[in-house]
Each structure stands twice: as structure tokens, then as C-alpha cells.
Write a protein that holds these residues in place. Structure first.
Motif, PDB file in Angstrom:
ATOM      1  N   ILE A   1      16.444  66.920  51.390  1.00 56.11           N
ATOM      2  CA  ILE A   1      16.661  65.544  51.853  1.00 56.11           C
ATOM      3  C   ILE A   1      17.957  64.980  51.301  1.00 56.11           C
ATOM      4  CG2 ILE A   1      15.753  63.182  51.714  1.00 56.11           C
ATOM      5  CD1 ILE A   1      12.993  64.278  51.916  1.00 56.11           C
ATOM      6  N   GLY A   2      18.293  65.336  50.077  1.00 57.54           N
ATOM      7  CA  GLY A   2      19.502  64.809  49.457  1.00 57.54           C
ATOM      8  C   GLY A   2      20.775  65.520  49.862  1.00 57.54           C
ATOM      9  N   HIS A   3      20.676  66.561  50.694  1.00 56.20           N
ATOM     10  CA  HIS A   3      21.873  67.285  51.130  1.00 56.20           C
ATOM     11  C   HIS A   3      22.753  66.380  51.991  1.00 56.20           C
ATOM     12  CE1 HIS A   3      24.373  70.377  53.098  1.00 56.20           C
ATOM     13  NE2 HIS A   3      24.094  71.127  52.030  1.00 56.20           N
ATOM     14  N   VAL A   4      24.065  66.592  51.916  1.00 58.32           N
ATOM     15  CA  VAL A   4      24.991  65.732  52.646  1.00 58.32           C
ATOM     16  C   VAL A   4      24.773  65.819  54.154  1.00 58.32           C
ATOM     17  CG1 VAL A   4      26.776  67.529  52.677  1.00 58.32           C
ATOM     18  CG2 VAL A   4      27.420  65.111  52.906  1.00 58.32           C
ATOM     19  N   MET A   5      24.421  66.996  54.664  1.00 53.32           N
ATOM     20  CA  MET A   5      24.167  67.114  56.093  1.00 53.32           C
ATOM     21  C   MET A   5      22.907  66.359  56.494  1.00 53.32           C
ATOM     22  SD  MET A   5      26.510  68.778  57.689  1.00 53.32           S
ATOM     23  CE  MET A   5      25.635  69.230  59.163  1.00 53.32           C
ATOM     24  N   SER A   6      21.906  66.353  55.640  1.00 58.74           N
ATOM     25  CA  SER A   6      20.674  65.618  55.937  1.00 58.74           C
ATOM     26  C   SER A   6      20.920  64.119  55.961  1.00 58.74           C
ATOM     27  CB  SER A   6      19.600  65.966  54.896  1.00 58.74           C
ATOM     28  OG  SER A   6      19.275  67.337  54.936  1.00 58.74           O
ATOM     29  N   GLN A   7      21.744  63.638  55.032  1.00 58.35           N
ATOM     30  CA  GLN A   7      21.982  62.202  54.943  1.00 58.35           C
ATOM     31  C   GLN A   7      22.941  61.688  56.005  1.00 58.35           C
ATOM     32  OE1 GLN A   7      22.314  60.223  51.154  1.00 58.35           O
ATOM     33  NE2 GLN A   7      22.007  62.165  50.060  1.00 58.35           N
ATOM     34  N   THR A   8      23.729  62.557  56.576  1.00 60.03           N
ATOM     35  CA  THR A   8      24.733  62.093  57.539  1.00 60.03           C
ATOM     36  C   THR A   8      24.320  62.420  58.971  1.00 60.03           C
ATOM     37  OG1 THR A   8      25.972  64.147  57.115  1.00 60.03           O
ATOM     38  CG2 THR A   8      26.606  62.187  55.872  1.00 60.03           C
ATOM     39  N   TYR A   9      24.631  63.607  59.423  1.00 62.63           N
ATOM     40  CA  TYR A   9      24.459  63.915  60.842  1.00 62.63           C
ATOM     41  C   TYR A   9      22.990  63.918  61.268  1.00 62.63           C
ATOM     42  CZ  TYR A   9      29.378  65.146  60.750  1.00 62.63           C
ATOM     43  OH  TYR A   9      30.740  65.086  60.617  1.00 62.63           O
ATOM     44  N   ILE A  10      22.111  64.506  60.433  1.00 70.13           N
ATOM     45  CA  ILE A  10      20.699  64.566  60.824  1.00 70.13           C
ATOM     46  C   ILE A  10      20.069  63.184  60.771  1.00 70.13           C
ATOM     47  CG2 ILE A  10      18.449  65.496  60.206  1.00 70.13           C
ATOM     48  CD1 ILE A  10      19.856  67.999  59.201  1.00 70.13           C
ATOM     49  N   ALA A  11      20.241  62.484  59.641  1.00 71.00           N
ATOM     50  CA  ALA A  11      19.613  61.172  59.483  1.00 71.00           C
ATOM     51  C   ALA A  11      20.145  60.170  60.494  1.00 71.00           C
ATOM     52  CB  ALA A  11      19.836  60.665  58.061  1.00 71.00           C
ATOM     53  N   VAL A  12      21.450  60.139  60.696  1.00 74.86           N
ATOM     54  CA  VAL A  12      22.044  59.155  61.611  1.00 74.86           C
ATOM     55  C   VAL A  12      21.574  59.403  63.034  1.00 74.86           C
ATOM     56  CG1 VAL A  12      24.207  58.361  62.613  1.00 74.86           C
ATOM     57  CG2 VAL A  12      24.039  58.706  60.147  1.00 74.86           C
TER      58      VAL A  12
ATOM     59  N   PHE B   1      27.727  55.424  65.299  1.00 72.02           N
ATOM     60  CA  PHE B   1      27.529  56.692  64.602  1.00 72.02           C
ATOM     61  C   PHE B   1      28.569  56.871  63.494  1.00 72.02           C
ATOM     62  CE2 PHE B   1      24.267  57.949  67.372  1.00 72.02           C
ATOM     63  CZ  PHE B   1      23.771  59.181  66.984  1.00 72.02           C
ATOM     64  N   LEU B   2      29.831  56.573  63.794  1.00 73.88           N
ATOM     65  CA  LEU B   2      30.864  56.700  62.769  1.00 73.88           C
ATOM     66  C   LEU B   2      30.593  55.760  61.596  1.00 73.88           C
ATOM     67  CD1 LEU B   2      34.199  57.046  64.788  1.00 73.88           C
ATOM     68  CD2 LEU B   2      33.085  58.764  63.364  1.00 73.88           C
ATOM     69  N   ASP B   3      30.208  54.530  61.912  1.00 71.66           N
ATOM     70  CA  ASP B   3      29.925  53.551  60.868  1.00 71.66           C
ATOM     71  C   ASP B   3      28.772  54.015  59.980  1.00 71.66           C
ATOM     72  OD1 ASP B   3      29.954  51.291  59.343  1.00 71.66           O
ATOM     73  OD2 ASP B   3      29.100  49.976  60.870  1.00 71.66           O
ATOM     74  N   HIS B   4      27.700  54.467  60.625  1.00 66.01           N
ATOM     75  CA  HIS B   4      26.509  54.893  59.878  1.00 66.01           C
ATOM     76  C   HIS B   4      26.778  56.175  59.090  1.00 66.01           C
ATOM     77  CE1 HIS B   4      21.822  54.895  60.137  1.00 66.01           C
ATOM     78  NE2 HIS B   4      22.254  54.984  58.895  1.00 66.01           N
ATOM     79  N   ILE B   5      27.476  57.121  59.696  1.00 65.21           N
ATOM     80  CA  ILE B   5      27.791  58.367  58.994  1.00 65.21           C
ATOM     81  C   ILE B   5      28.685  58.092  57.798  1.00 65.21           C
ATOM     82  CG2 ILE B   5      29.071  60.539  59.200  1.00 65.21           C
ATOM     83  CD1 ILE B   5      27.989  60.795  62.024  1.00 65.21           C
ATOM     84  N   HIS B   6      29.639  57.183  57.954  1.00 67.78           N
ATOM     85  CA  HIS B   6      30.527  56.833  56.844  1.00 67.78           C
ATOM     86  C   HIS B   6      29.738  56.274  55.666  1.00 67.78           C
ATOM     87  CE1 HIS B   6      33.921  55.207  54.626  1.00 67.78           C
ATOM     88  NE2 HIS B   6      33.358  54.007  54.678  1.00 67.78           N
ATOM     89  N   VAL B   7      28.784  55.396  55.966  1.00 68.25           N
ATOM     90  CA  VAL B   7      27.974  54.799  54.903  1.00 68.25           C
ATOM     91  C   VAL B   7      27.125  55.852  54.203  1.00 68.25           C
ATOM     92  CG1 VAL B   7      26.067  53.199  54.475  1.00 68.25           C
ATOM     93  CG2 VAL B   7      27.963  52.511  55.922  1.00 68.25           C
ATOM     94  N   ASN B   8      26.452  56.694  54.988  1.00 73.20           N
ATOM     95  CA  ASN B   8      25.586  57.701  54.385  1.00 73.20           C
ATOM     96  C   ASN B   8      26.385  58.790  53.677  1.00 73.20           C
ATOM     97  OD1 ASN B   8      23.582  56.204  55.532  1.00 73.20           O
ATOM     98  ND2 ASN B   8      22.571  57.923  56.531  1.00 73.20           N
ATOM     99  N   ALA B   9      27.600  59.051  54.159  1.00 70.86           N
ATOM    100  CA  ALA B   9      28.438  60.028  53.463  1.00 70.86           C
ATOM    101  C   ALA B   9      28.838  59.512  52.088  1.00 70.86           C
ATOM    102  CB  ALA B   9      29.679  60.343  54.294  1.00 70.86           C
ATOM    103  N   GLN B  10      29.142  58.237  52.001  1.00 69.86           N
ATOM    104  CA  GLN B  10      29.444  57.661  50.693  1.00 69.86           C
ATOM    105  C   GLN B  10      28.234  57.718  49.773  1.00 69.86           C
ATOM    106  OE1 GLN B  10      30.988  53.719  51.442  1.00 69.86           O
ATOM    107  NE2 GLN B  10      33.087  54.431  51.163  1.00 69.86           N
ATOM    108  N   ALA B  11      27.033  57.488  50.340  1.00 74.63           N
ATOM    109  CA  ALA B  11      25.827  57.562  49.526  1.00 74.63           C
ATOM    110  C   ALA B  11      25.598  58.967  49.000  1.00 74.63           C
ATOM    111  CB  ALA B  11      24.615  57.111  50.339  1.00 74.63           C
ATOM    112  N   ALA B  12      26.074  59.983  49.744  1.00 72.47           N
ATOM    113  CA  ALA B  12      25.920  61.370  49.320  1.00 72.47           C
ATOM    114  C   ALA B  12      27.109  61.872  48.519  1.00 72.47           C
ATOM    115  CB  ALA B  12      25.712  62.264  50.545  1.00 72.47           C
ATOM    116  N   GLY B  13      28.076  60.977  48.233  1.00 73.69           N
ATOM    117  CA  GLY B  13      29.249  61.377  47.469  1.00 73.69           C
ATOM    118  C   GLY B  13      30.234  62.197  48.262  1.00 73.69           C
ATOM    119  N   ALA B  14      30.252  62.047  49.605  1.00 68.00           N
ATOM    120  CA  ALA B  14      31.170  62.796  50.453  1.00 68.00           C
ATOM    121  C   ALA B  14      32.067  61.824  51.214  1.00 68.00           C
ATOM    122  CB  ALA B  14      30.391  63.686  51.419  1.00 68.00           C
TER     123      ALA B  14
END
Length: 716
Positions: free
Chosen positions: A288-299, A408-421
């Protein structure tokens, strides 16, 4: 008209299909309102035609005879003078003939036959000056006379202009699709209010009492479980956000209670969306904490899941969907996103002990997010513009695609920051061009304003079947100027330029008409509601329901474009409601409004725009449902039984306040009866004053203390 005189055949071919009929394609262009009627050939008819020309803001009309023997006669330009037009008609001889009176840009015309049949077509302002404000009544009376007299010319005209359906004289049952589930439930509730007033009154009282008990529970919860103290403020902010959106969305056809129910559904969707996101990540072998899970999959899962209430609305109320306006899509999507955000904020608030006590941030927290309500609302707004505005071209379907990409870009950007990416360079550049998410609320506001303007323009084309508002058309000078400017500029646009450039030019020409129509209609509705509020809470609530249902039926008529659709309430019931409302506010059979009502719109719109959208989510709140749910499970594992009970009570209270007691009240106890026997009427007061209905009570009290001059906002 060009310097070279136009021949009668040229004008007739542009407008008419024959000497006594308008061309159907010309009628459909720009959504013209068409009304046939029977009237004597006298001075009053000519005076009405001249007044209709003045309502269009023009200074001259084009007149010609339509029969084939006069095809090569020149078209005559006539100033807006009754005597001049009468002298022209008399100069044709004593024998009656068919003739056409047309506006210079061919946007409105009157076809006068040699008999009593007359047909007017054009904008609603043009038609009302000739046949009066009750256009549906005029069409119904014409259809009745045509069927009663069985005259071939009248019957043909009634069928040609859709006053009656072919074969409707012998129809035994009403035609059209049947009710959907939502309408059947609404009808049952209405029958219960009529047949079982006693039990319904008791249920209203219990509903109001339950609502106030839930408010009390939310006030007491922080004393037992401090981390649950965010529930009531978060719920209040959700109410405030939806109220501001609904206040600006003046063309909405969905009730505020429906929006709150969709909010509750959006909150409940957090669990399946989070579980589905975790399931997809597990199938792909990701944590769940993986960057792909937090960005593309979650969004992807969250943005699609938040739109599920629109699909559910389509399944349960498919007939009602045909009556939705463009802003309704925005409001329903924003309500779903607001509910999702509400649940996410509550779970994050409960999991506050897991926040780093040194920095005050959750690990990998984002810099900020405009919120799920704004993001999903933007997608819904563009979807509404594409659905309702499909008559303007298929290119509008690009708007939902662009809006979805931006969200999608807005949400992915936010979740990427949350994942440290971080985003890739191309996505980061595109995201930065749109302000890095800061412009999303303003894009939503722009889409809302465009949707309101489009809605009122579309609603105006359904005047053939929509009962008029009480009073005269507001601010006639503004509408006259807008129509006159449109006519003057339209005749100057060359017909031989590229179609794309011509459409752009025509859109610019029509813009003032669209804005003037929307603004004056909003003022008219506000003035009607204000005058109804002066008559008491019952009149105010009936007026609010009528205005919303009137917009819904008008939108359904306009969107159907001649196809069969489901009216609710029926046209006869809606017309009766219109007459009853006009009678209660003292304007039966009249029309008009004064400019002072415009101040109400200006003040209300300014106050709403000042605080339309909340600030971005505070740092430390991840826009990731799976993580919020995981933290909530961790908290419940460590909590005691009392805390879990209070948590369940908090969830029940939030859902109860969102789903119960938010509609426009139907019953209003009399003040005198309550003062004489307050105990006996306590249940009735609780039924009218549920927490979500306090606002209507305050509006009613404010209406009662308004000065008497409010009754003259609309003049006869």
C-alpha cells in the motif's frame, strides 16, 4: 437588408416552407419558440407585431407577401409604427392575402394568413409581446379549437407546430415512458402525506427529534473521545461548501437534500474504493505504501469511484437524468467528492495520534490539495457542459477529457509528494502550466458560471411547454439591448466566410443575449421567492419547489429535442402550481418585475463568491483513501470498547444528519395555534425545524419582517 432590394422569394425561402407554413429547419435553428393562434385581422394584431419588434431592440421590420404570384415583389422595410404597417397592408388591395413580417436577421417572424390563422416564431421575448406570457396556454387553446372545429388548416398547423401529436385526438392513455424508481417513491410519499396526515406528522416529529439528538451526540463526543472532535466542524464545512455551490448554481434542478444524500453515499464509498485500491496493488505485487500504489493505482481507482453516484443516479432515476441541467452534474459530482473528503478527513482526524509529534506531519505528507469536492466537481461540470450543450457541437466532449487529465495530474502530484517522489518532467511541466493545482478551484468557478448561462439559454427555448413565472420579464431594457445588438451584428457577418470563423463570430454575437437572459431570469426567480416569503413560510416553500421543478421540466423539454420523455410533475400540475403561486403573491395573470430585485442577486452572489472554496487541505492529510483506512484500522485495534461505541455513534450521527431532515418543509404549523397550545404542536414544530431545515425557517422569518414594498417588486 443589402443595398440591392431583396425579393420576396428570397425572404420566403429563408423562413417559410410554403405560403402559410414556417420551415421546420428554420424553427429548430437557435431554439425558436413557435406559437400558432387564431385572432381577427385588426389593429391589435398589428400593434402586437410592432411591440414584438421593439422587444427585439430593432428599429425596422421586413414585410412581404408569401404567395407565389408575389415572388418577385421587393421586400419592404417598415419602421416600428403601427399606422405605417397598416397603410402598407391596405395598399395591397381589399382582398386578404398571406404575408410575412420578419426581423432583419431572420431570428423572429410572424406569418399572417388570409384566414384567422397566425403563427409567431422567435425568441420568447418576441412571442410574449404578441400572444401574452402564457405561451403554453395559448398553444393548448389553439389545439383544443383545432380539434373541436376539425378545420383542416388548423389541425395541420396544430400538428405541424407540435401543439398536438398525430392521432392524439383518439389516444386513450397518455403517451411517453413510465416512471422510474425515484418517481415512484416520490409519488408514494406524496400520497402518504395526503391520505395519512397523522402518522406522517408523527414521523416528521420523530425525524426532527432524532436530528437534534444527533447534534447533541456530536457535541458530547469530544468529551469522551477527543480525537472525534473533528466530526462536527468537518461536517459543518461540508454543509457550507455544498451550500455555497448550490447558491451560485441558480439553474440547478436537484434539491439540496439530494446533494446531501449523495454526500453520504460518497462517504460510504471510501471503504470499497480503498479496499479496491489495496486489492489492485496486491494483485500487482505492491505494498500500500509503494509509490505506484499511492499514485497511479490510487488516483485511478479513487477518481473513477467518486463518479459512481452519477452512474447509480442513472440506474435508479433514469427519467430524472433526462431533466438534469449542466450544473446538476457539477453539484452531484462535487457532493460525491465532498462525502469522500469528509470520510477521509474523519479517518485522518481519528488517526491523529499516529502523526509525528515533532513535525506534526504524517510521513510523506503532501504540500496541499484543493480537495476531492473541487476535483470531482470540475469533472462533473465539464461532463454537464458536454451533455447539455451537445447541440453546440461534439467538441465539448474534449472538456471532460481535459478536466480529467488535469485532476489526475493534480492528484498524482499530491500523492507522489506523500510518497516522497515527484512527477516526471513532462507531467510536472504541464501541471505547472495550470498553476500546480492552485487554478483548479477557479476553473471550477468558471465552469459553474458557463454552466448556469448555458442552462438558462437552454431553458428559455422550452417556453412552449413551460408555465411562465409570475410577472413581467425583468429588466426589459437590458434584454432589448442584448437582442438589438445581436440583430445588428448578425446581419454584418458575411455568409461566405469559413464555417469555423462564422460559428465563432455568431457565438460572440449571441453572448450578450445569453448573459442577459440568465441574469434577468435569476432576478425574476429571486423576486418571486422574496414576494412569496412575505406571504409566509408555506408560500415560500411552495415557491422554491415550483421554481426548481419548473427548471427541471423546461430542461427536460429542451434536452429531449422532440423525443418522448417523462414529465414530473405533469404539465397540467405544474401549470396549476404556477397559477396558485401567482394568486398567492397577488400577480395572477400578470407579469413584470422592478429593478430593485437585482440588488438581492448582487449581494447574494458576492457573499457566496467571497468564500466559495475552502483552503487547500492542511499539510499532513494524505489524499489517499487506502492509507487513511489503514491508519483507522490501526487506531481501532488499540482503542477500547467505549471509544469504538462513540466512534460508531459519530458515524451514525454524521450519516443521519446528511440523509434526514434537509428537504424543503411541506407542513407549517400556524403561529396562532402554537401560541395557544405549544405542547400540542411541539411535534409539528420539530417536524418543520429539523437541523437541516432551520435555514428555511430563518428565511421564512426574514420574509415576514420585510417591508410592505416587497409586494411591489413585481409589477403588473
Amino acid at each position: 437588408m443589402e443595398e440591392q432590394a431583396m425579393l420576396a422569394r428570397d425572404l420566403v425561402l429563408r423562413v417559410c416552407a410554403g405560403a402559410t407554413e414556417f420551415d421546420p429547419q428554420w424553427i429548430q435553428a437557435r431554439g425558436k419558440v413557435t406559437t400558432p393562434f387564431v385572432v381577427p385581422r385588426d389593429r391589435n394584431l398589428i400593434r402586437g407585431i410592432v411591440e414584438a419588434g421593439r422587444a427585439m431592440g430593432v428599429d425596422r421590420l421586413l414585410v412581404c407577401r408569401t404567395r407565389a404570384e408575389f415572388s418577385y415583389d421587393p421586400v419592404t422595410e417598415v419602421p416600428l409604427d403601427t399606422e405605417t404597417l397598416i397603410d402598407l397592408i391596405r395598399g395591397w388591395g381589399a382582398k386578404p392575402t398571406d404575408f410575412l413580417v420578419c426581423v432583419e436577421d431572420f431570428s423572429a417572424a410572424v406569418l399572417v394568413t388570409a384566414d384567422e390563422l397566425t403563427v409567431a416564431a422567435g425568441p420568447v421575448d418576441f412571442i410574449r409581446e404578441i400572444v401574452g406570457p402564457d405561451i403554453p396556454g395559448t398553444r393548448a387553446r389553439f389545439a383544443e379549437r383545432a380539434l373541436d372545429t376539425n378545420r383542416p388548416d388548423l389541425v395541420r398547423a396544430a400538428q405541424h407546430y407540435n401543439c398536438v401529436e398525430p392521432g392524439a385526438r383518439h389516444a386513450r392513455v397518455p403517451r411517453g415512458p413510465g416512471p422510474d424508481l425515484a418517481e415512484r417513491l416520490t409519488r408514494r410519499a406524496e400520497r402518504a402525506r395526503e391520505r395519512l396526515p397523522g402518522p406522517v406528522r408523527v414521523l416528521r416529529g420523530l425525524r426532527g427529534l432524532w436530528g437534534w439528538l444527533m447534534i447533541a451526540a456530536l457535541l458530547l463526543v469530544p468529551l469522551a473521545v477527543p480525537v472525534l472532535g473533528t466530526a462536527l466542524p468537518t461536517l459543518f464545512l461540508t454543509y457550507l461548501l455544498l451550500f455555497q455551490l448550490a447558491l451560485l448554481a441558480r439553474s440547478r434542478t436537484v434539491s439540496f437534500a439530494t446533494l446531501l444524500r449523495v454526500t453520504a453515499l460518497g462517504a460510504l464509498l471510501l471503504w470499497p474504493i480503498a479496499l479496491l485500491s489495496a486489492l489492485v496493488s496486491g494483485v500487482l505485487g505492491l505494498e500500500i505504501g509503494h509509490v505506484m500504489s499511492q499514485t497511479y493505482i490510487a488516483v485511478t481507482v479513487e477518481e473513477i469511484g467518486k463518479l459512481l453516484p452519477l452512474l447509480l443516479f442513472l440506474l435508479l432515476a433514469r427519467r430524472r437524468v433526462r431533466r438534469l441541467s449542466a450544473v446538476d452534474f457539477l453539484l452531484l459530482a462535487a457532493a460525491s467528492g465532498a462525502g469522500f473528503q469528509l470520510a477521509e478527513d474523519l479517518l485522518n482526524g481519528i488517526a491523529a495520534p499516529l502523526v509525528d509529534p515533532v513535525t506534526g506531519l504524517v510521513s510523506g505528507a503532501p504540500e496541499g490539495f484543493s480537495g476531492h469536492a473541487v476535483a470531482t466537481g470540475l469533472i462533473g461540470a465539464t461532463l454537464g457542459l458536454a451533455v447539455v450543450g451537445r447541440r453546440y457541437g461534439g467538441w465539448l466532449w474534449l472538456l471532460p477529457v481535459l478536466a480529467t487529465g488535469l485532476v489526475f495530474l493534480d492528484h498524482i502530484h499530491v500523492n507522489a509528494q506523500a510518497a516522497g517522489a515527484r512527477l516526471d518532467p513532462v507531467s510536472a511541466f504541464v501541471h505547472g502550466m495550470f498553476g500546480g493545482g492552485a487554478l483548479t478551484p477557479w476553473l471550477l468557478l468558471i465552469a459553474l458560471l458557463f454552466a448556469v448561462a448555458m442552462d438558462y439559454r437552454v431553458i428559455g427555448t422550452a417556453a412552449e411547454t413551460t408555465p411562465p413565472l409570475p410577472g413581467r420579464t425583468p429588466l426589459p431594457g437590458l434584454r432589448r439591448w442584448a437582442h438589438g445588438r445581436s440583430v445588428a451584428m448578425r446581419v454584418r457577418i458575411p455568409a461566405d466566410i469559413a464555417p469555423t470563423f462564422r460559428r465563432i463570430a455568431l457565438s460572440w454575437v449571441n453572448l450578450p443575449v445569453t448573459l442577459a437572459t440568465a441574469f434577468t431570469t435569476i432576478v425574476h426567480e429571486l423576486a418571486t421567492a422574496t414576494m412569496a416569503a412575505k406571504q409566509g413560510p408555506g408560500a415560500l416553500c411552495d415557491a422554491l419547489r415550483f421554481l426548481r421543478r419548473r427548471r427541471a421540466n423546461a430542461m427536460g423539454e429542451a434536452r429531449s429535442r422532440g423525443r418522448s420523455w417523462r414529465r414530473y410533475p405533469s404539465q397540467e400540475e405544474l401549470a396549476d402550481n404556477a397559477h396558485e403561486l401567482a394568486r398567492r403573491i397577488g400577480l395572477a395573470g400578470t407579469g413584470g418585475i422592478v429593478v430593485t430585485a437585482a440588488a438581492l442577486l448582487t449581494l447574494g452572489g458576492t457573499a457566496a463568491a467571497a468564500g466559495l472554496f475552502p483552503a487547500p487541505t492542511a499539510e499532513g492529510t494524505p489524499a489517499y483513501a487506502a492509507r487513511a483506512l489503514e491508519q483507522f484500522y490501526a487506531w481501532t485495534a488499540a482503542a477500547d470498547t467505549a471509544a469504538l461505541v462513540w466512534t460508531a455513534l459519530t458515524g451514525l450521527a454524521v450519516l443521519s444528519l446528511l440523509t434526514l431532515g434537509n428537504g424543503v418543509p411541506h407542513a407549517h404549523p400556524r403561529t396562532g395555534d402554537f401560541l395557544r397550545a405549544p405542547t400540542a404542536h411541539t411535534g409539528a414544530v420539530l417536524g418543520m425545524l429539523a437541523p437541516g431545515q432551520v435555514g428555511y425557517a430563518l428565511l421564512s422569518l426574514f420574509g415576514l419582517i420585510l417591508p410592505r414594498r416587497v409586494n411591489h417588486l413585481i409589477r403588473r
